[in-house]
Design a protein around this motif. Structure first.
Motif, PDB file in Angstrom:
ATOM      1  N   GLY A  55       0.769  -1.238   0.000  1.00  0.00           N
ATOM      2  CA  GLY A  55       0.000   0.000   0.000  1.00  0.00           C
ATOM      3  C   GLY A  55       0.799   1.287   0.000  1.00  0.00           C
ATOM      4  O   GLY A  55       0.214   2.375   0.004  1.00  0.00           O
ATOM      5  N   SER A  56       2.123   1.221  -0.042  1.00  0.00           N
ATOM      6  CA  SER A  56       2.927   2.445  -0.136  1.00  0.00           C
ATOM      7  C   SER A  56       2.828   3.008  -1.540  1.00  0.00           C
ATOM      8  O   SER A  56       2.832   2.256  -2.515  1.00  0.00           O
ATOM      9  N   THR A  57       2.762   4.328  -1.627  1.00  0.00           N
ATOM     10  CA  THR A  57       2.539   4.968  -2.922  1.00  0.00           C
ATOM     11  C   THR A  57       3.676   5.903  -3.294  1.00  0.00           C
ATOM     12  O   THR A  57       4.426   6.386  -2.424  1.00  0.00           O
ATOM     13  N   ASN A  58       3.785   6.148  -4.599  1.00  0.00           N
ATOM     14  CA  ASN A  58       4.781   7.073  -5.109  1.00  0.00           C
ATOM     15  C   ASN A  58       4.203   7.725  -6.361  1.00  0.00           C
ATOM     16  O   ASN A  58       3.424   7.089  -7.095  1.00  0.00           O
ATOM     17  N   TYR A  59       4.585   9.004  -6.574  1.00  0.00           N
ATOM     18  CA  TYR A  59       4.011   9.759  -7.687  1.00  0.00           C
ATOM     19  C   TYR A  59       5.084  10.507  -8.467  1.00  0.00           C
ATOM     20  O   TYR A  59       6.083  10.951  -7.893  1.00  0.00           O
ATOM     21  N   ALA A  60       4.831  10.671  -9.744  1.00  0.00           N
ATOM     22  CA  ALA A  60       5.664  11.556 -10.543  1.00  0.00           C
ATOM     23  C   ALA A  60       5.416  12.986 -10.081  1.00  0.00           C
ATOM     24  O   ALA A  60       4.309  13.329  -9.649  1.00  0.00           O
ATOM     25  N   ASP A  61       6.434  13.814 -10.181  1.00  0.00           N
ATOM     26  CA  ASP A  61       6.293  15.196  -9.733  1.00  0.00           C
ATOM     27  C   ASP A  61       5.155  15.921 -10.446  1.00  0.00           C
ATOM     28  O   ASP A  61       4.492  16.785  -9.864  1.00  0.00           O
ATOM     29  N   SER A  62       4.920  15.555 -11.697  1.00  0.00           N
ATOM     30  CA  SER A  62       3.909  16.259 -12.497  1.00  0.00           C
ATOM     31  C   SER A  62       2.482  16.028 -12.000  1.00  0.00           C
ATOM     32  O   SER A  62       1.585  16.795 -12.335  1.00  0.00           O
ATOM     33  N   VAL A  63       2.259  14.980 -11.214  1.00  0.00           N
ATOM     34  CA  VAL A  63       0.894  14.679 -10.762  1.00  0.00           C
ATOM     35  C   VAL A  63       0.769  14.698  -9.241  1.00  0.00           C
ATOM     36  O   VAL A  63      -0.336  14.561  -8.707  1.00  0.00           O
TER      37      VAL A  63
END
Length: 115
Positions: A55-63
């Motif tokens: 359940g750990s999440t990661n995102y691109a800077d653009s979103v």
């Protein structure tokens, strides 16, 4: 049977929201790290959000701050909630494992943001 099936795309005005769904046909889905990828015309495919089996999440800077990835392992489904959409978010969105696997690429779902 298609391993992964995306849905929920469409045409939305800038500033609007959409929720994408990715349904998996395999019961071992819950063991995979999953991600949402997108490919805009003339650009390479990019990973915009990922979620681990835990359940750990990661995102691109653009979103970051606008998109939220989540998963429901009981339903074998991964979601992408997209808020404050911008024209540059226009792309075909696909889900896949992270790292991606050629076996799991599907048709994707088109997201078009109008200004």
């Amino acid at each position: 049977q298609v391993p992964l099936a995306e849905s929920g795309g469409g045409l939305v005005q800038a500033g609007g929201s959409l929720r994408l769904s990715c349904a998996a046909s395999e019961s071992i889905f819950s063991l995979y790290n999953m991600g949402w990828y997108r490919q805009a015309p003339g650009k390479q495919r990019e990973l915009v959000a990922s979620i681990t089996s835990g359940g750990s999440t990661n995102y691109a800077d653009s979103v970051k701050g606008r998109f939220t990835i989540s998963r429901d392992n009981m339903k074998n489904t991964v979601y992408l909630q997209m808020n404050s959409l911008k024209s540059e978010d226009t792309a075909v969105y696909s889900c896949n494992r992270v790292p991606s696997s050629g076996r799991y690429w599907g048709q994707g779902t088109q997201v078009t943001v109008s200004t």
